[in-house]
Design a protein around this motif. Structure first.
Motif, PDB file in Angstrom:
ATOM      1  N   GLY A  11       0.568  -1.521  -0.052  1.00 31.26           N
ATOM      2  CA  GLY A  11       0.680   0.068   0.147  1.00 31.26           C
ATOM      3  C   GLY A  11       0.884   1.277  -0.353  1.00 31.26           C
ATOM      4  O   GLY A  11       2.175   1.029   0.470  1.00 31.26           O
ATOM      5  N   PHE A  12       0.344   2.574  -0.164  1.00 33.40           N
ATOM      6  CA  PHE A  12       0.908   4.319   0.214  1.00 33.40           C
ATOM      7  C   PHE A  12       0.852   4.395   0.742  1.00 33.40           C
ATOM      8  O   PHE A  12       0.280   4.027   1.508  1.00 33.40           O
ATOM      9  CB  PHE A  12       0.680   4.562  -1.143  1.00 33.40           C
ATOM     10  N   SER A  23      -5.423   2.495   1.042  1.00 31.86           N
ATOM     11  CA  SER A  23      -4.752   1.501   0.228  1.00 31.86           C
ATOM     12  C   SER A  23      -3.995   0.676   1.866  1.00 31.86           C
ATOM     13  O   SER A  23      -4.021  -0.248   1.750  1.00 31.86           O
ATOM     14  CB  SER A  23      -3.549   1.870  -1.003  1.00 31.86           C
ATOM     15  N   TRP A  24      -2.693   1.850   2.263  1.00 34.26           N
ATOM     16  CA  TRP A  24      -2.726   0.889   3.289  1.00 34.26           C
ATOM     17  C   TRP A  24      -3.204   0.698   4.350  1.00 34.26           C
ATOM     18  O   TRP A  24      -2.779  -0.342   5.283  1.00 34.26           O
ATOM     19  CB  TRP A  24      -0.834   2.029   3.855  1.00 34.26           C
ATOM     20  N   GLU A  45       4.521  -0.751   3.126  1.00 34.93           N
ATOM     21  CA  GLU A  45       4.725   0.604   2.707  1.00 34.93           C
ATOM     22  C   GLU A  45       5.319   0.818   1.826  1.00 34.93           C
ATOM     23  O   GLU A  45       6.461   0.938   1.869  1.00 34.93           O
ATOM     24  CB  GLU A  45       3.741   1.449   4.036  1.00 34.93           C
ATOM     25  N   ILE A  46       4.519   1.818   0.887  1.00 35.82           N
ATOM     26  CA  ILE A  46       5.792   2.209  -0.570  1.00 35.82           C
ATOM     27  C   ILE A  46       4.895   4.050  -0.808  1.00 35.82           C
ATOM     28  O   ILE A  46       4.423   4.368  -0.191  1.00 35.82           O
ATOM     29  CB  ILE A  46       5.250   1.787  -1.623  1.00 35.82           C
ATOM     30  N   PRO A  47       6.939   4.286  -0.172  1.00 31.31           N
ATOM     31  CA  PRO A  47       6.462   5.952  -0.598  1.00 31.31           C
ATOM     32  C   PRO A  47       5.780   6.402  -1.392  1.00 31.31           C
ATOM     33  O   PRO A  47       6.105   5.530  -2.681  1.00 31.31           O
ATOM     34  CB  PRO A  47       7.927   6.150  -0.298  1.00 31.31           C
ATOM     35  N   VAL A  70       0.865  -8.263  -5.856  1.00 29.69           N
ATOM     36  CA  VAL A  70      -0.350  -6.729  -5.629  1.00 29.69           C
ATOM     37  C   VAL A  70       0.176  -5.831  -5.283  1.00 29.69           C
ATOM     38  O   VAL A  70       0.474  -5.557  -3.856  1.00 29.69           O
ATOM     39  CB  VAL A  70      -1.259  -7.502  -4.917  1.00 29.69           C
ATOM     40  N   HIS A  71       0.236  -4.544  -5.761  1.00 33.00           N
ATOM     41  CA  HIS A  71       0.017  -3.601  -5.476  1.00 33.00           C
ATOM     42  C   HIS A  71      -1.145  -2.964  -5.029  1.00 33.00           C
ATOM     43  O   HIS A  71      -2.339  -2.844  -5.712  1.00 33.00           O
ATOM     44  CB  HIS A  71       0.563  -2.522  -6.059  1.00 33.00           C
TER      45      HIS A  71
END
Length: 210
Positions: A11-12, A23-24, A45-47, A70-71
């Motif tokens: 997730g972001f 998403s996160w 968790e993606i920046p 899966v993003h």
């Protein structure tokens, strides 16, 4: 020896108007639910940063050798959980959380314009919509030319198309984080089943040819 398949779901971080990124939140709920005893589920968790994505994704694919990545991202326009069929290489002009965008405005220099997931999202969507999740699912072929699309394309490129992207609506628009977590669990399991069915078909076809 661990024979379990590894699935990574990301997730972001927050960005713009999304002070809490749905998403996160949804991915954290999925982590609580898991994907069953046969699957190693890893969440990240993606920046919301182009450079961070370009650095992180190759290491995830190389280190964990996942069966599927899966993003998950949030879309303020989404009214359903949206399964993205493809990622796009060009058209990235929006600044990220660090006020940066690539000079090339693309993900991978000289990469194809568009990469399709190995997963048939229409088929997955049909099956999860008929399984009474209480959440509506739809399919899209345009992930938006921001960090979602950028992440998806890069991961499709790195992972030989064994990747998916799911857009979720903001929290409270229609669903809670728990609702979205259950929806993610259903859709990821269906994606894995779809990949398994495709492998079986490919093996049958190969045997028929011999």
């Amino acid at each position: 020896m661990d024979t379990k398949k590894t699935v990574i779901v990301t997730g972001f971080q927050p960005f713009g108007e999304h002070k809490v990124n749905a998403s996160w939140s949804a991915v954290q709920e999925l982590e609580k639910l898991g994907l069953g005893e046969d699957i190693n589920l890893l969440v990240k968790e993606i920046p919301v940063e182009y450079k961070a994505v370009s650095k992180l994704l190759p290491s995830l694919w190389k280190q964990y050798q996942p069966e599927l990545v899966v993003h998950v991202g949030v879309s303020g326009m989404a009214t359903s959980v949206t399964l993205e069929q493809c990622g796009h290489n060009y058209g990235y002009t929006r600044l990220d959380n660090c006020h940066f965008c690539p000079n090339s405005q693309c993900c991978i220099n000289e990469g194809p314009d568009c990469i399709m997931s190995v997963i048939d999202m229409d088929s997955v969507c049909e099956k999860v919509n008929s399984s009474s999740q209480g959440v509506a699912f739809s399919v899209s072929k345009d992930a938006g030319r921001y960090l979602c699309d950028y992440t998806y394309y890069t991961s499709l490129y790195l992972g030989n198309r064994r990747c998916a992207f799911v857009h979720v609506p903001p929290l409270g628009k229609r669903h809670s984080a728990e609702d979205l977590g259950r929806a993610l669990q259903a859709v990821v399991l269906e994606m894995l089943q779809s990949m398994e069915d495709q492998m079986d078909q490919d093996q049958d076809h190969c045997q028929d040819e011999h």
